[in-house]
Design a protein around this motif. Sequence first.
Motif, short mmCIF file in Angstrom:
data_model
loop_
_atom_site.label_atom_id
_atom_site.label_comp_id
_atom_site.label_asym_id
_atom_site.label_seq_id
_atom_site.Cartn_x
_atom_site.Cartn_y
_atom_site.Cartn_z
N GLY A 31 104.82 51.54 74.39
CA GLY A 31 104.10 52.42 75.00
C GLY A 31 103.36 52.95 74.26
N ARG A 32 103.57 53.49 72.52
CA ARG A 32 102.62 54.01 71.75
C ARG A 32 102.39 53.75 70.18
NH1 ARG A 32 105.34 58.88 73.82
NH2 ARG A 32 103.69 59.98 71.52
N ALA A 66 99.19 50.45 71.54
CA ALA A 66 99.73 50.80 72.74
C ALA A 66 100.11 49.96 73.83
CB ALA A 66 100.03 52.08 73.20
N CYS A 67 99.21 49.84 74.79
CA CYS A 67 99.49 48.68 75.73
C CYS A 67 99.47 46.89 76.19
CB CYS A 67 97.83 48.51 76.36
SG CYS A 67 96.60 48.00 76.30
N SER A 69 102.18 46.38 73.41
CA SER A 69 103.29 46.55 72.60
C SER A 69 104.35 45.82 73.42
CB SER A 69 103.92 47.49 72.37
OG SER A 69 104.10 48.60 73.28
N HIS A 70 104.10 45.76 74.77
CA HIS A 70 105.13 44.95 76.03
C HIS A 70 104.67 43.65 75.65
CE1 HIS A 70 105.66 48.82 77.67
NE2 HIS A 70 104.78 49.36 77.62
N GLU A 99 101.65 55.43 76.39
CA GLU A 99 101.30 55.32 77.64
C GLU A 99 101.71 56.02 78.81
OE1 GLU A 99 103.26 51.27 77.94
OE2 GLU A 99 104.85 52.79 80.11
N ARG A 102 102.67 52.14 83.45
CA ARG A 102 101.95 51.12 84.15
C ARG A 102 102.45 50.46 85.55
NH1 ARG A 102 105.39 47.41 80.83
NH2 ARG A 102 103.98 45.71 81.07
N GLY A 107 98.25 49.73 83.72
CA GLY A 107 98.75 50.77 83.14
C GLY A 107 97.10 51.74 81.69
N TYR A 109 97.18 55.21 79.58
CA TYR A 109 97.23 55.28 78.17
C TYR A 109 96.11 56.59 77.89
CZ TYR A 109 99.90 50.44 78.20
OH TYR A 109 100.92 50.11 78.42
#
Length: 140
Positions: A31-32, A66-67, A69-70, A99, A102, A107, A109
């Motif tokens: 998230g970062r 960041a988005c 990263s999941h 983030e 979500r 999401g 950010y």
Amino acid sequence: MSAERDPSPAACEQDPACRALGIAVEEVTVGRARLSMRVSEDMLNGHGIAHGGYLFLLADAAFSYACNSHGPVTLAHSAQVTFLRPAAAGDDLVAEAAERVRYGRGGVYDVTVRHASGEVVAEFRGQSVTVSGTPGRPPR
């Protein structure tokens, strides 16, 4: 590159836009993300300051890391930027993405772009959507 985003600094080398602009991935956690870029003479507009498109691209790249990263492929749905201060050739800029929320496949950010001194240059907000498919070949 697999469907999962590689969070390593070397991953930016696989992104032609980041590579061409010398954007470096400094850190990615869930998230970062934090990326950096030095403003070159080629990035200046007719007023002699950094062109907003390059600032947007730096923020958008941090948003992307960041988005993604999941794990699943996540793309920008929409984004906006507010320019607050100019940047000049030779300035080192840092974009930090965080983030906010979500929900389902979406999401939100926020990204702050700063001079190395800490002064805020721009604020960016991006909305993401998770999709199925392979990076580089989104579903139609």
